[in-house]
Design an enzyme around this catalytic site. Structure first.
Site, mmCIF file in Angstrom:
data_model
loop_
_atom_site.group_PDB
_atom_site.id
_atom_site.type_symbol
_atom_site.label_atom_id
_atom_site.label_comp_id
_atom_site.label_asym_id
_atom_site.label_seq_id
_atom_site.Cartn_x
_atom_site.Cartn_y
_atom_site.Cartn_z
ATOM 1 N N GLU A 36 0.849 -1.197 0.000
ATOM 2 C CA GLU A 36 0.000 0.000 0.000
ATOM 3 C C GLU A 36 0.891 1.255 0.000
ATOM 4 O O GLU A 36 0.665 2.209 -0.737
ATOM 5 C CB GLU A 36 -0.902 -0.039 1.248
ATOM 6 C CG GLU A 36 -1.698 1.220 1.526
ATOM 7 C CD GLU A 36 -2.798 1.465 0.500
ATOM 8 O OE1 GLU A 36 -3.082 0.559 -0.296
ATOM 9 O OE2 GLU A 36 -3.352 2.589 0.476
ATOM 10 N N GLU A 114 21.813 7.478 28.913
ATOM 11 C CA GLU A 114 21.439 6.762 27.698
ATOM 12 C C GLU A 114 22.663 6.088 27.115
ATOM 13 O O GLU A 114 23.790 6.424 27.478
ATOM 14 C CB GLU A 114 20.767 7.687 26.685
ATOM 15 C CG GLU A 114 21.545 8.908 26.308
ATOM 16 C CD GLU A 114 20.770 9.751 25.307
ATOM 17 O OE1 GLU A 114 20.639 9.309 24.171
ATOM 18 O OE2 GLU A 114 20.302 10.837 25.692
ATOM 19 N N LYS A 116 25.830 5.130 25.036
ATOM 20 C CA LYS A 116 26.775 5.906 24.218
ATOM 21 C C LYS A 116 26.944 5.147 22.916
ATOM 22 O O LYS A 116 27.483 4.049 22.881
ATOM 23 C CB LYS A 116 28.115 6.067 24.915
ATOM 24 C CG LYS A 116 29.089 6.814 24.043
ATOM 25 C CD LYS A 116 30.242 7.376 24.824
ATOM 26 C CE LYS A 116 31.136 8.275 23.988
ATOM 27 N NZ LYS A 116 31.404 7.846 22.641
ATOM 28 N N ASP A 118 28.152 4.108 19.291
ATOM 29 C CA ASP A 118 29.397 4.183 18.553
ATOM 30 C C ASP A 118 29.063 4.422 17.088
ATOM 31 O O ASP A 118 29.075 3.515 16.270
ATOM 32 C CB ASP A 118 30.172 2.875 18.755
ATOM 33 C CG ASP A 118 31.635 3.073 18.448
ATOM 34 O OD1 ASP A 118 32.047 4.231 18.255
ATOM 35 O OD2 ASP A 118 32.367 2.077 18.405
ATOM 36 N N ARG A 137 30.113 15.981 11.776
ATOM 37 C CA ARG A 137 30.817 16.698 12.818
ATOM 38 C C ARG A 137 31.993 17.511 12.254
ATOM 39 O O ARG A 137 32.227 18.645 12.647
ATOM 40 C CB ARG A 137 31.341 15.670 13.817
ATOM 41 C CG ARG A 137 32.227 16.234 14.834
ATOM 42 C CD ARG A 137 33.034 15.134 15.505
ATOM 43 N NE ARG A 137 33.555 15.667 16.723
ATOM 44 C CZ ARG A 137 32.885 15.683 17.846
ATOM 45 N NH1 ARG A 137 31.704 15.164 17.918
ATOM 46 N NH2 ARG A 137 33.402 16.228 18.902
ATOM 47 N N TYR A 225 19.562 13.303 20.362
ATOM 48 C CA TYR A 225 19.619 13.503 21.812
ATOM 49 C C TYR A 225 19.827 14.945 22.284
ATOM 50 O O TYR A 225 19.868 15.201 23.474
ATOM 51 C CB TYR A 225 20.684 12.601 22.450
ATOM 52 C CG TYR A 225 22.012 12.559 21.703
ATOM 53 C CD1 TYR A 225 22.823 13.671 21.602
ATOM 54 C CD2 TYR A 225 22.435 11.384 21.103
ATOM 55 C CE1 TYR A 225 24.013 13.617 20.925
ATOM 56 C CE2 TYR A 225 23.643 11.326 20.421
ATOM 57 C CZ TYR A 225 24.430 12.450 20.344
ATOM 58 O OH TYR A 225 25.603 12.402 19.659
ATOM 59 N N LYS A 289 24.118 12.685 31.856
ATOM 60 C CA LYS A 289 23.997 14.140 31.739
ATOM 61 C C LYS A 289 23.198 14.637 32.927
ATOM 62 O O LYS A 289 22.168 14.038 33.259
ATOM 63 C CB LYS A 289 23.251 14.528 30.459
ATOM 64 C CG LYS A 289 23.920 14.102 29.209
ATOM 65 C CD LYS A 289 23.027 14.361 28.007
ATOM 66 C CE LYS A 289 23.402 13.394 26.917
ATOM 67 N NZ LYS A 289 22.483 13.419 25.796
ATOM 68 N N LYS A 313 32.420 4.572 30.241
ATOM 69 C CA LYS A 313 32.693 3.533 29.251
ATOM 70 C C LYS A 313 32.533 2.115 29.799
ATOM 71 O O LYS A 313 32.656 1.899 30.999
ATOM 72 C CB LYS A 313 34.134 3.674 28.725
ATOM 73 C CG LYS A 313 34.464 5.012 28.106
ATOM 74 C CD LYS A 313 33.705 5.279 26.840
ATOM 75 C CE LYS A 313 34.427 4.908 25.600
ATOM 76 N NZ LYS A 313 35.550 5.651 25.198
ATOM 77 N N CYS A 407 63.402 -5.776 3.611
ATOM 78 C CA CYS A 407 61.993 -5.362 3.567
ATOM 79 C C CYS A 407 61.183 -6.330 2.703
ATOM 80 O O CYS A 407 61.579 -6.632 1.572
ATOM 81 C CB CYS A 407 61.908 -3.944 2.996
ATOM 82 S SG CYS A 407 60.231 -3.460 2.550
ATOM 83 N N CYS A 410 60.302 -4.568 -0.784
ATOM 84 C CA CYS A 410 61.253 -4.100 -1.802
ATOM 85 C C CYS A 410 62.650 -4.679 -1.634
ATOM 86 O O CYS A 410 63.555 -4.323 -2.383
ATOM 87 C CB CYS A 410 61.333 -2.575 -1.790
ATOM 88 S SG CYS A 410 62.143 -1.918 -0.321
ATOM 89 N N CYS A 423 62.265 0.135 6.795
ATOM 90 C CA CYS A 423 62.772 -0.256 5.485
ATOM 91 C C CYS A 423 63.613 0.915 4.997
ATOM 92 O O CYS A 423 63.193 2.067 5.084
ATOM 93 C CB CYS A 423 61.593 -0.483 4.543
ATOM 94 S SG CYS A 423 62.000 -0.241 2.822
ATOM 95 N N CYS A 429 60.758 1.828 -2.443
ATOM 96 C CA CYS A 429 59.901 0.799 -1.852
ATOM 97 C C CYS A 429 58.449 1.001 -2.275
ATOM 98 O O CYS A 429 57.826 2.007 -1.928
ATOM 99 C CB CYS A 429 60.004 0.842 -0.331
ATOM 100 S SG CYS A 429 58.916 -0.364 0.446
HETATM 101 S S1 IVH Z 1 25.450 13.836 24.280
HETATM 102 C C1 IVH Z 1 28.871 17.159 24.521
HETATM 103 N N1 IVH Z 1 24.657 11.409 24.032
HETATM 104 O O1 IVH Z 1 29.934 10.713 21.671
HETATM 105 C C2 IVH Z 1 27.876 16.759 23.655
HETATM 106 N N2 IVH Z 1 26.626 12.033 22.854
HETATM 107 O O2 IVH Z 1 32.649 10.830 22.487
HETATM 108 C C3 IVH Z 1 26.821 15.947 24.331
HETATM 109 N N3 IVH Z 1 27.622 10.257 21.519
HETATM 110 O O3 IVH Z 1 30.430 13.967 20.536
HETATM 111 C C4 IVH Z 1 26.678 14.752 23.570
HETATM 112 N N4 IVH Z 1 26.146 8.709 22.039
HETATM 113 O O4 IVH Z 1 28.818 12.436 19.220
HETATM 114 C C5 IVH Z 1 25.589 12.294 23.669
HETATM 115 N N5 IVH Z 1 23.814 9.281 23.886
HETATM 116 C C6 IVH Z 1 24.728 10.165 23.546
HETATM 117 C C7 IVH Z 1 25.792 9.839 22.677
HETATM 118 C C8 IVH Z 1 26.719 10.818 22.353
HETATM 119 C C9 IVH Z 1 27.250 8.992 21.353
HETATM 120 C C10 IVH Z 1 28.801 10.848 20.884
HETATM 121 C C11 IVH Z 1 28.691 12.311 20.592
HETATM 122 C C12 IVH Z 1 29.894 12.932 21.260
HETATM 123 C C13 IVH Z 1 30.796 11.756 21.343
HETATM 124 C C14 IVH Z 1 31.843 11.936 22.405
#
Ligand code: IVH
Length: 662
Positions: A36, A114, A116, A118, A137, A225, A289, A313, A407, A410, A423, A429
């Site tokens: 649809e 929340e 983080k 990657d 960025r 976010y 935050k 982390k 090497c 080369c 090398c 090379c």
């Molecule tokens: S808040 C200072 N929330 O991680 C800006 N960032 O390593 C506040 N990132 O530059 C960012 N997940 O690009 C925020 N849940 C999350 C995120 C997040 C990944 C990134 C963001 C930041 C980088 C720093």
């Protein structure tokens, strides 16, 4: 139908399809069958083909790239894109909380937490409710305009659900789900294309496609976010920000939680770490935050990260596997790096088959042998590492790795300095030359989009590009003879090569691959010497006199500009018609730094900032020694009081500012 009816019909169809997309991609609540949806989309496309004057920016047909770009335009960000300060463990998180509470004089502090992600951070701009620009960025201040590519991501609304938002700038992260990443790599292996090391690189590679239809085919997801600028709204907490984002129609991470104190935040971190493998995308920690925004104001920012947020982390992921062989990788400067070829192993959904062993010392120290069973670690973007050997698993078949005398690329003699081996082949090379060409074309150097590492290898093997200047002799016919190269890809690369000839001096210096000269030093040299011709004349002492340059680096730069081979390459390059501009904006605000606080009447904050920059001035995000003027609008924030304490900063009002920029 008369024209007015057609216009209405197109709008109706657009709105309907956008709503269905939202329910499907953001809410995970499909309300119509795919067939649809496709039928309605086809109807809309047909109408638009007949009446292209009624195609709107938020039409769902615009999600699939229509325009192939030759290069991404640069976009100044509304505000500097900061990074996050990181904590590796519980102590780090507790220290963050204590610092916050001490400063705010509180016993307990609420956090929004929340995952983080990657992925890749992006900034999205909406005017009158319509998505008009999205950017990467970049260096934090300036990114690349990837609007067309972002439009292919279904969870990014082309039109906001809230009707009254005149102006909005938000930020978030674009990620690739692990299953889509694995599928993409499998397809790429089958078609003999380069594979991606991890989902993050795959997401980045997919977003930076000049042909947005390629992005459209790669499945990407977004999570938003942050609100950077908004008209007609005020928020008191991060929670309100997230609710607002959700109301707008953005996908907000469903794992986001409001937590009442740091103990709860630590529990959240630990639970997420345990659940990590069950989540569809890569996360490498959680972000905490401070919930109340007035506290964020008080905490303020450092030059590259806010004080009110923390990346807490996870432990890097680890797995066991076997080293099948150890080979040498020849770097751009001839450095020989031992690399372990591993029995492929999945580490958090990503297959790892190589790990760096750094240098001979590391191999000795960890007592690593070929055929050893080893523990490896993969942390996001970092190259996988061998962290230890399971010596109990040794069978006697294990072999020591010895550095060869010659090497592998080369046959030149290998020379030795501390723990490093080189090398001695230099420009004889092939491996060094190929690495030099790859560096020259790389993103931070001349950024020749389409000249990937794989293509450089191919061009070299075919004898088409055996030195950097030969890049510029490539023709479309040369490319068309390569396997898999078609009209479009060949045209694009030739165009990208032509366009890279307009280089800024700092990029050009960086692209030359001078030992010890990274991106930053290249900028320093560009600013100091303004021209390549000048650099050739500089003495070692003059280099040493520059603040950031020590004797070793000075010698390396000096040697480069005196070496016959480098001069030959430079002349070769300048003959191709490369024009190098200093990248310095001349203007009346040259050398002056401004900081803004409070609301301005005549200009919006970003307009005022752009004005300053267009006149050669700089804009700072926080009080520091470089700031010359604080422009205080109505209801100035905490920066106002901080600036008062610094006699070097002149505080001016909006009218005085207008007089300066007039
Ligand atoms: S808040 C200072 N929330 O991680 C800006 N960032 O390593 C506040 N990132 O530059 C960012 N997940 O690009 C925020 N849940 C999350 C995120 C997040 C990944 C990134 C963001 C930041 C980088 C720093």
């Amino acid at each position: 139908m008369d024209k007015r009816q057609v216009k209405d019909k197109i709008e109706q169809l657009s709105d309907k399809l956008n709503k269905y997309s939202y329910l499907y991609y953001v809410k995970n609540e499909p309300v119509v069958a795919d067939s649809e949806f496709d039928k309605l989309l086809l109807k809309l496309r047909k109408l638009e083909e007949k009446y292209p004057e009624f195609i709107t920016k938020d039409s769902p047909t615009q999600r699939v790239g229509v325009k192939i770009q030759s290069r991404f335009n640069k976009v100044k960000h509304a505000k500097k894109m900061l990074s996050l300060q990181a904590a590796q463990d519980r102590e780090g998180a507790l220290a963050f909380d204590k610092r916050n509470r001490d400063k705010l004089q509180l016993k307990k502090l609420e956090y929004i937490a929340e995952p983080k992600l990657d992925g890749l951070s992006v900034e999205l701009r909406y005017e009158e409710g319509v998505f008009i620009q999205g950017s990467t960025r970049g260096d934090g201040l300036t990114g690349e305009d990837i609007t067309t590519n972002l439009k292919t991501i279904r969870s990014i609304p082309l039109k906001l659900n809230l009707k009254d938002i005149k102006h909005l700038v938000v930020r978030g992260e674009v990620v690739m789900f692990i299953k889509d990443f694995n599928r993409l790599n499998k397809e790429n292996t089958q078609s003999n294309l380069q594979t991606f090391a991890n989902p993050r690189n795959a997401a980045a590679g997919s977003l930076r496609q000049l042909d947005a239809s390629v992005t459209a085919r790669r499945k990407l997801e977004s999570f938003i976010y942050e609100v950077i600028e908004v008209s007609d709204r005020e928020f008191k907490t991060q929670k309100q920000v997230l609710n607002f984002l959700e109301d707008c129609g953005f996908k907000v991470n469903p794992e986001a939680r409001l937590l009442k104190d740091i103990d709860e935040a630590i529990k959240y971190h630990d639970t997420m770490e345990k659940r990590r493998d069950k989540i569809n995308y890569e996360i490498d920690g959680v972000v905490l935050k401070i919930n109340k925004l007035e506290y964020n104001e008080i905490m303020g920012e450092r030059s590259t990260s806010p004080r009110w947020a923390l990346a807490y982390k996870f432990e890097p992921r680890k797995e066991m596997t076997v080293i099948e062989d150890i080979v040498l990788q020849v770097g751009r400067m001839g450095t020989l790096t031992p690399v372990a070829l591993l029995k492929p192993v999945e580490v958090g959904g990503v297959t790892v088959s190589r790990a760096t062993l750094h240098n001979m010392d590391e191999i000795k120290r960890k007592d690593i042998k070929i055929h050893d069973r080893v523990k490896i670690q993969r942390a996001g973007d970092v190259i996988p590492q061998v962290i230890g050997v399971d010596k109990r698993a040794r069978s006697g078949r294990e072999k020591d790795f010895t550095m060869p005398k010659k090497c592998p690329a080369c046959n030149s003699l290998v020379v030795h300095e501390d723990v490093y081996y080189f090398c001695s082949g230099g420009i004889a090379c092939p491996a060094q030359i190929k690495e030099g060409i790859k560096h020259f074309a790389s993103k931070d150097a001349l950024d020749i989009v389409g000249l990937s590492n794989k293509t450089v290898e191919l061009l070299y093997e075919k004898g088409l590009v055996k030195s950097i200047p030969e890049i510029f002799k490539l023709t479309k016919d040369d490319l068309l003879k390569l396997p898999g190269w078609k009209e479009k890809s060949s045209d694009n690369l030739i165009k990208a090569i032509e366009e890279c000839k307009q280089a800024t001096l700092s990029r050009f210096i960086f692209s030359l691959g001078i030992r010890h000269v990274g991106k930053h030093l290249a900028e320093v040299l560009a600013e100091e010497f303004k021209d390549i011709a000048n650099l050739k004349k500089v003495t070692k002492e003059e280099f040493i006199n520059i603040n950031e340059i020590g004797p070793k680096v000075a010698e390396s730069i000096y040697d480069f500009f005196k070496s016959k081979n480098s001069l030959k390459m430079l002349d070769g390059l300048l003959e191709t018609g490369i024009t190098v501009n200093t990248g310095i904006v001349e203007g009346k605000l040259q050398g002056l730094t401004f900081l803004f606080t409070g609301t301005l009447i005549k200009y919006s904050r970003p307009e005022a900032q752009r004005k300053v920059e267009s006149l050669g001035g700089k804009v700072s995000g926080s009080i520091n020694d470089k700031v010359n003027y604080l422009v205080a609008g109505e209801n100035p924030g905490s920066k106002f009081n901080k600036a008062k304490a610094k006699p070097s900063i002149r505080i001016i009002n909006e009218n005085e500012f207008l007089a300066i920029i007039k």
